[in-house]
Write an enzyme that holds these catalytic residues in place. Structure first.
Site, PDB file in Angstrom:
ATOM      1  N   SER A 195      46.217  44.666  37.491  1.00  0.00           N
ATOM      2  CA  SER A 195      45.561  42.469  37.222  1.00  0.00           C
ATOM      3  C   SER A 195      46.599  42.592  37.320  1.00  0.00           C
ATOM      4  CB  SER A 195      44.370  41.955  35.970  1.00  0.00           C
ATOM      5  OG  SER A 195      43.558  43.069  35.953  1.00  0.00           O
TER       6      SER A 195
ATOM      7  N   HIS B 114      42.991  47.196  43.407  1.00  0.00           N
ATOM      8  CA  HIS B 114      41.789  46.234  42.265  1.00  0.00           C
ATOM      9  C   HIS B 114      41.294  45.364  42.207  1.00  0.00           C
ATOM     10  CE1 HIS B 114      42.152  41.864  39.964  1.00  0.00           C
ATOM     11  NE2 HIS B 114      42.155  42.656  39.200  1.00  0.00           N
TER      12      HIS B 114
ATOM     13  N   GLU C 162      41.350  44.276  46.289  1.00  0.00           N
ATOM     14  CA  GLU C 162      42.690  44.472  46.315  1.00  0.00           C
ATOM     15  C   GLU C 162      43.819  44.950  46.574  1.00  0.00           C
ATOM     16  OE1 GLU C 162      43.867  39.446  45.146  1.00  0.00           O
ATOM     17  OE2 GLU C 162      43.547  41.232  43.468  1.00  0.00           O
TER      18      GLU C 162
ATOM     19  N   ASN D 176      44.532  37.083  41.046  1.00  0.00           N
ATOM     20  CA  ASN D 176      44.458  36.291  39.853  1.00  0.00           C
ATOM     21  C   ASN D 176      45.373  35.141  39.375  1.00  0.00           C
ATOM     22  OD1 ASN D 176      42.405  37.461  37.959  1.00  0.00           O
ATOM     23  ND2 ASN D 176      43.280  39.337  37.637  1.00  0.00           N
TER      24      ASN D 176
HETATM   25  P1  NAD Z   1      39.542  47.696  27.832  1.00  0.00           P
HETATM   26  O1  NAD Z   1      39.832  47.274  27.454  1.00  0.00           O
HETATM   27  O2  NAD Z   1      37.667  47.616  28.711  1.00  0.00           O
HETATM   28  O3  NAD Z   1      39.045  49.486  28.243  1.00  0.00           O
HETATM   29  C1  NAD Z   1      40.663  49.839  28.013  1.00  0.00           C
HETATM   30  C2  NAD Z   1      40.054  51.159  28.411  1.00  0.00           C
HETATM   31  O4  NAD Z   1      41.652  52.171  28.233  1.00  0.00           O
HETATM   32  C3  NAD Z   1      39.885  51.166  26.536  1.00  0.00           C
HETATM   33  O5  NAD Z   1      38.564  52.039  26.362  1.00  0.00           O
HETATM   34  C4  NAD Z   1      40.669  52.322  26.058  1.00  0.00           C
HETATM   35  O6  NAD Z   1      40.238  53.066  25.358  1.00  0.00           O
HETATM   36  C5  NAD Z   1      41.064  53.074  27.115  1.00  0.00           C
HETATM   37  N1  NAD Z   1      42.917  53.118  26.657  1.00  0.00           N
HETATM   38  C6  NAD Z   1      43.796  52.706  26.774  1.00  0.00           C
HETATM   39  N2  NAD Z   1      45.310  53.260  26.552  1.00  0.00           N
HETATM   40  C7  NAD Z   1      44.628  54.677  27.164  1.00  0.00           C
HETATM   41  C8  NAD Z   1      45.513  55.485  27.602  1.00  0.00           C
HETATM   42  N3  NAD Z   1      46.555  55.070  26.808  1.00  0.00           N
HETATM   43  N4  NAD Z   1      44.945  56.303  28.332  1.00  0.00           N
HETATM   44  C9  NAD Z   1      43.530  56.647  28.663  1.00  0.00           C
HETATM   45  N5  NAD Z   1      43.053  55.556  28.020  1.00  0.00           N
HETATM   46  C10 NAD Z   1      43.770  54.394  27.314  1.00  0.00           C
HETATM   47  O7  NAD Z   1      40.239  47.168  29.425  1.00  0.00           O
HETATM   48  P2  NAD Z   1      40.005  46.264  31.020  1.00  0.00           P
HETATM   49  O8  NAD Z   1      38.904  45.058  31.362  1.00  0.00           O
HETATM   50  O9  NAD Z   1      38.894  47.571  31.553  1.00  0.00           O
HETATM   51  O10 NAD Z   1      40.851  47.054  31.638  1.00  0.00           O
HETATM   52  C11 NAD Z   1      41.789  47.938  32.426  1.00  0.00           C
HETATM   53  C12 NAD Z   1      41.859  48.018  33.450  1.00  0.00           C
HETATM   54  O11 NAD Z   1      42.300  47.396  34.536  1.00  0.00           O
HETATM   55  C13 NAD Z   1      43.698  46.211  33.137  1.00  0.00           C
HETATM   56  O12 NAD Z   1      44.893  46.718  33.822  1.00  0.00           O
HETATM   57  C14 NAD Z   1      43.249  45.136  33.793  1.00  0.00           C
HETATM   58  O13 NAD Z   1      43.860  44.586  33.963  1.00  0.00           O
HETATM   59  C15 NAD Z   1      41.802  46.076  34.446  1.00  0.00           C
HETATM   60  N6  NAD Z   1      41.507  44.680  35.114  1.00  0.00           N
HETATM   61  C16 NAD Z   1      40.241  44.544  34.610  1.00  0.00           C
HETATM   62  C17 NAD Z   1      39.410  43.199  34.699  1.00  0.00           C
HETATM   63  C18 NAD Z   1      38.513  42.185  33.998  1.00  0.00           C
HETATM   64  O14 NAD Z   1      37.623  41.876  34.059  1.00  0.00           O
HETATM   65  N7  NAD Z   1      38.611  42.823  32.898  1.00  0.00           N
HETATM   66  C19 NAD Z   1      39.476  43.056  36.249  1.00  0.00           C
HETATM   67  C20 NAD Z   1      39.898  43.455  37.248  1.00  0.00           C
HETATM   68  C21 NAD Z   1      41.086  44.737  36.773  1.00  0.00           C
END
Ligand code: NAD
Length: 286
Positions: free
Chosen positions: A120, A141, A153, A191
């Site tokens: 993000s 994204h 994005e 964002n």
């Molecule tokens: P989350 O915390 O729900 O999930 C993250 C997952 O990654 C977890 O299951 C964790 O165990 C796993 N993880 C962590 N380190 C790891 C590694 N080294 N190898 C493999 N797995 C690993 O987070 P999320 O909300 O799904 O966010 C994930 C990404 O998506 C981030 O970069 C975030 O910025 C982006 N994002 C989030 C949203 C949102 O609304 N939550 C929207 C768009 C983008």
């Protein structure tokens, strides 16, 4: 042109699961991994449950739901993603973790694979550099939840190979995404605008100006937003929100991007929003 048929997803959290579900529904084979096989297995079950719910709501046939669920495979580790045409990284929003993952992906994945990040707020160029094959790297994204929000994005760097970008554009079309192109800049478009808005809503709640429910009602009813900023914060995940804010603050140095202290306290107490059941609001069955 490089054709994308199989997709690897690293991270089976909020976004990884949503992206996997959308890819599987559109006929792509998905290989998913996380830090532990237990987490991935749980994630695959969650996707099956969500797809089954679509059947009970009359939105999908049983056959289509089962076929999509069967396309998602739980993998032991990222080595099992070596043959995927596209790998989408959706792990925790930490530069250190992502840099180390891209370094490994660069070493493991087949040479023609596209390596994408769903970050993000972090720099695609830095991830591209860490991979050792910057021509293969770009940003995809997705929005939360990917099943309902179709925006994507798309970020390339000056070194991204045009044929890789074209392959990803064709893939996005197959996934029914609305693609906007944006330069590699922290927070991209959405964002950069959304995070300070959410933080201001948190400050309004924290200083007692209004109750969280009323802040959200005001934005929905007064601005025509489909969701209020505090429900959006809960949906993003307060831990992820703090990480995004910290990354934007570090890059821009502007106080509006600095996460309000209360958010960090909520995270410390395990109140992460929807995924933990409690945030600004309460959630059942999450
Ligand atoms: P989350 O915390 O729900 O999930 C993250 C997952 O990654 C977890 O299951 C964790 O165990 C796993 N993880 C962590 N380190 C790891 C590694 N080294 N190898 C493999 N797995 C690993 O987070 P999320 O909300 O799904 O966010 C994930 C990404 O998506 C981030 O970069 C975030 O910025 C982006 N994002 C989030 C949203 C949102 O609304 N939550 C929207 C768009 C983008």
């Amino acid at each position: 042109m490089h054709k994308i048929e199989s997709v690897g997803i690293v991270g089976s959290g909020t976004m990884g699961l949503g992206i996997a579900q959308v890819c599987a529904l559109h006929g792509f084979e998905v290989h998913m991994t996380d830090i532990s096989p237990t987490l991935v297995a749980k994630g695959v079950d969650t996707i099956s449950e969500r797809l089954a719910r679509e059947v009970s709501r009359g939105r999908m046939t049983q056959d289509d739901s089962e076929a999509a669920a069967n396309r998602v495979k739980a993998e032991e580790g990222i080595e099992d993603l070596a043959n995927c045409d596209l790998v989408i990284e959706a792990i925790v929003e930490s530069l250190e973790s992502k840099l180390s993952l891209f370094q490994r992906l660069g070493a493991i994945c087949k040479p023609e694979a596209v390596l994408a990040s769903n970050t993000s707020s972090l720099s695609i160029s830095q991830l591209a550099g860490a991979s050792g094959r910057p021509a293969s790297v770009l940003g995809m994204h997705f929005f939360n939840p990917p099943s309902a929000l179709h925006l994507l994005e798309l970020t390339t760097t000056p070194q991204t190979d045009a044929s890789k970008t074209a392959a990803v554009e064709a893939f996005c079309e197959a996934l029914n995404r609305e693609v906007v192109r944006v330069k590699d800049t922290p927070g991209f478009i959405v964002n950069r605008l959304l995070i300070p808005f959410i933080f201001d809503a948190v400050r309004l709640a924290d200083t007692g100006v209004a109750e969280p429910a009323d802040i959200d009602i005001a934005c929905k009813s007064g601005l025509g937003h489909s969701m209020g900023p505090l429900a959006t914060a809960d949906l993003i995940g307060l831990d992820t929100l703090v990480q995004i804010g910290n990354a934007l603050f570090e890059d821009f140095g502007e106080p509006r991007f600095k996460p309000p202290v209360i958010l960090g306290r909520m995270v410390s107490l395990g109140n992460l929003g929807r995924k933990s059941g409690t945030g600004f609001f309460q959630y059942r069955g999450s």
